[in-house]
Motif scaffolding. Structure first.
Motif, PDB file in Angstrom:
ATOM      1  N   VAL A  68       0.844  -1.199   0.000  1.00 29.24           N
ATOM      2  CA  VAL A  68       0.000   0.000   0.000  1.00 29.24           C
ATOM      3  C   VAL A  68       0.882   1.252   0.000  1.00 29.24           C
ATOM      4  CG1 VAL A  68      -1.755   1.295   1.270  1.00 29.24           C
ATOM      5  CG2 VAL A  68      -1.873  -1.198   1.180  1.00 29.24           C
ATOM      6  N   GLN A  69       1.971   1.204   0.770  1.00 31.03           N
ATOM      7  CA  GLN A  69       2.905   2.338   0.792  1.00 31.03           C
ATOM      8  C   GLN A  69       3.433   2.631  -0.608  1.00 31.03           C
ATOM      9  OE1 GLN A  69       6.029   1.658   3.638  1.00 31.03           O
ATOM     10  NE2 GLN A  69       4.627   1.278   5.340  1.00 31.03           N
ATOM     11  N   LYS A  70       3.820   1.570  -1.300  1.00 30.62           N
ATOM     12  CA  LYS A  70       4.357   1.745  -2.659  1.00 30.62           C
ATOM     13  C   LYS A  70       3.305   2.342  -3.582  1.00 30.62           C
ATOM     14  CE  LYS A  70       6.401  -0.758  -6.565  1.00 30.62           C
ATOM     15  NZ  LYS A  70       5.910   0.257  -7.483  1.00 30.62           N
ATOM     16  N   LEU A  71       2.070   1.826  -3.503  1.00 32.21           N
ATOM     17  CA  LEU A  71       0.991   2.325  -4.344  1.00 32.21           C
ATOM     18  C   LEU A  71       0.756   3.812  -4.118  1.00 32.21           C
ATOM     19  CD1 LEU A  71      -1.443   1.833  -6.259  1.00 32.21           C
ATOM     20  CD2 LEU A  71      -2.788   1.293  -4.211  1.00 32.21           C
ATOM     21  N   LEU A  72       0.685   4.220  -2.845  1.00 30.21           N
ATOM     22  CA  LEU A  72       0.403   5.621  -2.519  1.00 30.21           C
ATOM     23  C   LEU A  72       1.558   6.533  -2.917  1.00 30.21           C
ATOM     24  CD1 LEU A  72      -1.347   5.262   0.962  1.00 30.21           C
ATOM     25  CD2 LEU A  72      -2.359   5.365  -1.318  1.00 30.21           C
ATOM     26  N   ILE A  73       2.785   6.059  -2.724  1.00 29.88           N
ATOM     27  CA  ILE A  73       3.944   6.882  -3.101  1.00 29.88           C
ATOM     28  C   ILE A  73       4.034   7.021  -4.615  1.00 29.88           C
ATOM     29  CG2 ILE A  73       6.473   6.970  -3.077  1.00 29.88           C
ATOM     30  CD1 ILE A  73       6.352   5.768  -0.256  1.00 29.88           C
ATOM     31  N   ASP A  74       3.668   5.945  -5.342  1.00 30.73           N
ATOM     32  CA  ASP A  74       3.641   6.022  -6.806  1.00 30.73           C
ATOM     33  C   ASP A  74       2.623   7.062  -7.278  1.00 30.73           C
ATOM     34  OD1 ASP A  74       5.596   4.136  -7.090  1.00 30.73           O
ATOM     35  OD2 ASP A  74       4.238   2.472  -7.566  1.00 30.73           O
ATOM     36  N   ILE A  75       1.444   7.049  -6.650  1.00 32.83           N
ATOM     37  CA  ILE A  75       0.397   8.014  -7.022  1.00 32.83           C
ATOM     38  C   ILE A  75       0.843   9.431  -6.677  1.00 32.83           C
ATOM     39  CG2 ILE A  75      -1.962   8.778  -6.509  1.00 32.83           C
ATOM     40  CD1 ILE A  75      -2.635   5.804  -5.990  1.00 32.83           C
ATOM     41  N   LYS A  76       1.453   9.593  -5.503  1.00 23.19           N
ATOM     42  CA  LYS A  76       1.949  10.900  -5.082  1.00 23.19           C
ATOM     43  C   LYS A  76       3.001  11.423  -6.061  1.00 23.19           C
ATOM     44  CE  LYS A  76       4.872  13.146  -1.744  1.00 23.19           C
ATOM     45  NZ  LYS A  76       5.987  12.940  -0.826  1.00 23.19           N
ATOM     46  N   THR A  77       3.884  10.514  -6.523  1.00 30.11           N
ATOM     47  CA  THR A  77       4.926  10.905  -7.482  1.00 30.11           C
ATOM     48  C   THR A  77       4.312  11.390  -8.784  1.00 30.11           C
ATOM     49  OG1 THR A  77       6.425   9.266  -6.519  1.00 30.11           O
ATOM     50  CG2 THR A  77       6.987  10.101  -8.704  1.00 30.11           C
ATOM     51  N   ASP A  78       3.254  10.704  -9.227  1.00 32.38           N
ATOM     52  CA  ASP A  78       2.544  11.116 -10.448  1.00 32.38           C
ATOM     53  C   ASP A  78       1.946  12.509 -10.286  1.00 32.38           C
ATOM     54  OD1 ASP A  78       2.975   9.109 -12.230  1.00 32.38           O
ATOM     55  OD2 ASP A  78       1.201   7.953 -11.690  1.00 32.38           O
ATOM     56  N   ILE A  79       1.334  12.746  -9.129  1.00 30.96           N
ATOM     57  CA  ILE A  79       0.701  14.055  -8.881  1.00 30.96           C
ATOM     58  C   ILE A  79       1.755  15.161  -8.850  1.00 30.96           C
ATOM     59  CG2 ILE A  79      -0.649  15.393  -7.209  1.00 30.96           C
ATOM     60  CD1 ILE A  79      -1.902  12.712  -6.325  1.00 30.96           C
ATOM     61  N   GLU A  80       2.898  14.871  -8.222  1.00 30.02           N
ATOM     62  CA  GLU A  80       3.992  15.852  -8.187  1.00 30.02           C
ATOM     63  C   GLU A  80       4.479  16.191  -9.596  1.00 30.02           C
ATOM     64  OE1 GLU A  80       6.193  14.973  -3.894  1.00 30.02           O
ATOM     65  OE2 GLU A  80       6.654  13.697  -5.629  1.00 30.02           O
ATOM     66  N   GLY A  81       4.340  15.224 -10.513  1.00 30.20           N
ATOM     67  CA  GLY A  81       4.765  15.459 -11.895  1.00 30.20           C
ATOM     68  C   GLY A  81       3.733  16.194 -12.714  1.00 30.20           C
ATOM     69  N   GLY A  82       2.594  16.553 -12.104  1.00 32.98           N
ATOM     70  CA  GLY A  82       1.580  17.348 -12.807  1.00 32.98           C
ATOM     71  C   GLY A  82       0.356  16.575 -13.247  1.00 32.98           C
ATOM     72  N   THR A  83       0.293  15.282 -12.937  1.00 30.83           N
ATOM     73  CA  THR A  83      -0.866  14.467 -13.319  1.00 30.83           C
ATOM     74  C   THR A  83      -2.010  14.699 -12.327  1.00 30.83           C
ATOM     75  OG1 THR A  83       0.675  12.778 -14.111  1.00 30.83           O
ATOM     76  CG2 THR A  83      -1.618  12.121 -13.886  1.00 30.83           C
ATOM     77  N   SER A  84      -3.230  14.730 -12.847  1.00 30.03           N
ATOM     78  CA  SER A  84      -4.385  14.908 -11.961  1.00 30.03           C
ATOM     79  C   SER A  84      -4.572  13.664 -11.102  1.00 30.03           C
ATOM     80  CB  SER A  84      -5.659  15.161 -12.778  1.00 30.03           C
ATOM     81  OG  SER A  84      -6.018  13.994 -13.507  1.00 30.03           O
ATOM     82  N   LEU A  85      -5.318  13.825 -10.011  1.00 32.62           N
ATOM     83  CA  LEU A  85      -5.527  12.708  -9.085  1.00 32.62           C
ATOM     84  C   LEU A  85      -6.281  11.564  -9.761  1.00 32.62           C
ATOM     85  CD1 LEU A  85      -5.223  11.614  -6.212  1.00 32.62           C
ATOM     86  CD2 LEU A  85      -7.357  12.765  -5.609  1.00 32.62           C
ATOM     87  N   SER A  86      -7.325  11.897 -10.522  1.00 33.05           N
ATOM     88  CA  SER A  86      -8.120  10.850 -11.180  1.00 33.05           C
ATOM     89  C   SER A  86      -7.288  10.075 -12.193  1.00 33.05           C
ATOM     90  CB  SER A  86      -9.348  11.459 -11.861  1.00 33.05           C
ATOM     91  OG  SER A  86      -8.968  12.449 -12.797  1.00 33.05           O
ATOM     92  N   LYS A  87      -6.427  10.777 -12.948  1.00 32.72           N
ATOM     93  CA  LYS A  87      -5.579  10.101 -13.936  1.00 32.72           C
ATOM     94  C   LYS A  87      -4.492   9.260 -13.249  1.00 32.72           C
ATOM     95  CE  LYS A  87      -6.305  13.278 -17.787  1.00 32.72           C
ATOM     96  NZ  LYS A  87      -5.688  14.297 -18.678  1.00 32.72           N
ATOM     97  N   SER A  88      -4.052   9.710 -12.095  1.00 30.79           N
ATOM     98  CA  SER A  88      -3.079   8.917 -11.327  1.00 30.79           C
ATOM     99  C   SER A  88      -3.718   7.617 -10.842  1.00 30.79           C
ATOM    100  CB  SER A  88      -2.573   9.720 -10.128  1.00 30.79           C
ATOM    101  OG  SER A  88      -1.910  10.888 -10.551  1.00 30.79           O
ATOM    102  N   PHE A  89      -4.964   7.713 -10.371  1.00 27.68           N
ATOM    103  CA  PHE A  89      -5.692   6.515  -9.958  1.00 27.68           C
ATOM    104  C   PHE A  89      -5.929   5.586 -11.144  1.00 27.68           C
ATOM    105  CE2 PHE A  89      -7.667   8.983  -6.231  1.00 27.68           C
ATOM    106  CZ  PHE A  89      -6.753   8.447  -5.335  1.00 27.68           C
ATOM    107  N   ALA A  90      -6.205   6.171 -12.308  1.00 29.68           N
ATOM    108  CA  ALA A  90      -6.507   5.376 -13.507  1.00 29.68           C
ATOM    109  C   ALA A  90      -5.334   4.499 -13.937  1.00 29.68           C
ATOM    110  CB  ALA A  90      -6.924   6.294 -14.650  1.00 29.68           C
ATOM    111  N   LYS A  91      -4.129   4.836 -13.502  1.00 28.91           N
ATOM    112  CA  LYS A  91      -2.955   4.027 -13.842  1.00 28.91           C
ATOM    113  C   LYS A  91      -2.884   2.737 -13.015  1.00 28.91           C
ATOM    114  CE  LYS A  91      -0.072   7.938 -15.297  1.00 28.91           C
ATOM    115  NZ  LYS A  91       1.195   8.686 -15.059  1.00 28.91           N
TER     116      LYS A  91
END
Length: 408
Positions: free
Chosen positions: A102-125
């Motif tokens: 779960v930690q890895k999943l959340l950090i991956d999503i956080k990294t995507d958001i930091e790169g400018g991706t929206s939250l919904s698109k980060s979840f979609a990955k």
């Protein structure tokens, strides 16, 4: 010629420090396949890396469950309502979770958001953990600027759905487990116990009672063809579930049969209606258009029969038919549900009415499961007593008969 084996780099947790574009010192954590991956990811975000330190691997990771996702959603919603920034909220939740996966999943999503991706698109990955309904709701919340409220409703929705799934499983688990245990005990008696008595009875030199003869014939079949019996049962279950997962027609047939099952069919129908109305209420409250919401609702009931009915409802609503009339035409919903939806459409409070319907049917499922549990216990005890007791009596009848002859 020796062939070099490719080394597979396992995901490892790293802590890092660096300087962002504005010259501010920043630090954080990332789970990646190596320091080079961490470094390149941070560079893409415009961070000049100063230090990277390995924290540990992901050994002991557990599978990410629906409960994990529901808990994360609830925590994220609570923090956002409290005014905690999104990225910081992800950090807090990730660090506080005991499961490295779960930690890895959340950090991956956080990294995507930091790169400018929206939250919904980060979840979609990550479609394995976030379905279309989840992504659509988050997207609607982002567009409308009410992400915290949507996440709160989404967390409530997931908690309710998980609870109702648990009720259904508990209702089905008890009788199924008893049937399996009864079969195993019967097989043991037939294969090991009855043959021992058969050897004993062969020395009596007298005619055996009919129940004993029948039991011995069944035992002979078990002893001779135990491999065929267990193989057929195991193969039958494998074929059934294999076909069920891959054949749409098989799923529809089984779902229709399950809805018509005595006692259990009523529970499954009420559970499907509860999930259907809960899903539509959640999506409608988040501002998702009705026609678009019905796409996600179709699969939420967990029943192909309700899926087909929902797609028919969607088709009628698209052509201008009201939701109430479309639901009436589907003939899948009780009159009470139709009346509540009609009131909701007329009053402009459809989401509230659907919430009330969902709550009512969830309570109905709870009561039905409790009732079945109390009813099944004596029924199962009678069935098991008759089965095991019948075999014991059949085995001891010749001994009783012999005792009567000797006593006479």
């Amino acid at each position: 010629m020796a062939v070099a084996k490719k080394t597979i780099q396992k995901d490892v947790a790293y802590s890092w420090e660096g300087i962002d574009k504005s010259g501010k010192q920043v630090k954080g954590e990332m789970i990646a396949g190596g320091e080079a991956v961490v470094s390149s990811t941070l560079r893409r975000q415009g961070i000049t890396v100063k230090k990277i330190k390995k924290k540990g691997n992901l050994a002991g990771s557990k599978k990410i469950t629906g409960k994990d996702v529901a808990l994360f959603t609830r925590q994220l919603a609570t923090m956002m309502k409290a005014g905690v920034p999104l990225l910081q909220a992800f950090d807090i939740v990730a660090k506080g979770h005991a499961n490295p996966a779960v930690q890895k999943l959340l950090i991956d999503i956080k990294t995507d958001i930091e790169g400018g991706t929206s939250l919904s698109k980060s979840f979609a990955k990550h479609p394995l953990y976030f379905n279309t309904l989840y992504i659509n709701l988050v997207d609607a919340g982002e567009q409308a600027g009410i992400l915290d409220g949507v996440l709160d409703r989404l967390a409530t929705y997931q908690e309710k759905i998980i609870a109702i799934k648990g009720k259904i499983k508990s209702a089905l688990f008890y009788p199924i487990s008893i049937v399996i245990v009864a079969f195993v005990i019967t097989a043991i008696i037939m294969i090991f116990v009855v043959p021992a008595f058969k050897d004993l009875f062969s020395s009596f030199g007298a005619d055996l009672p009919a129940p004993t003869l029948i039991l011995m014939n069944i035992s002979d079949f078990f002893v001779s063809y135990w491999w065929l019996i267990f193989g057929s049962i195991g193969g039958g279950f494998w074929f059934f579930f294999y076909t069920w997962k891959r054949s749409r027609k098989m799923q529809e047939t089984m779902d229709r049969i399950m809805l018509k099952m005595p006692v259990f069919g009523i529970i499954l129908e009420k559970a499907a209606i509860a999930r259907w109305t809960r899903t539509l209420a959640t999506m409608f409250a988040a501002g998702v258009p009705l026609v678009e919401a019905l796409n996600s609702v179709a699969g939420a009931a967990g029943n192909v029969v309700f899926y087909n009915a929902t797609m028919k409802i969607k088709s009628e609503v698209t052509t201008g038919t009201s939701l109430t009339i479309a639901m009436q035409n589907s003939k899948m919903f009780p009159n009470m549900v139709q009346q509540m939806v009609s009131i909701g459409e007329e009053s402009g409070a459809l989401d509230s009415m659907l919430d009330k319907v969902a709550g009512f049917y969830e309570a109905e499922v709870d009561d039905a499961v409790a009732g079945i549990s109390s009813l099944m216990e004596p029924v199962i005890m009678v069935v098991l007593g008759t089965l095991i007791g019948g075999m014991v009596v059949a085995l001891y009848l010749p001994i009783f008969k012999m005792g009567a002859v000797v006593g006479g």
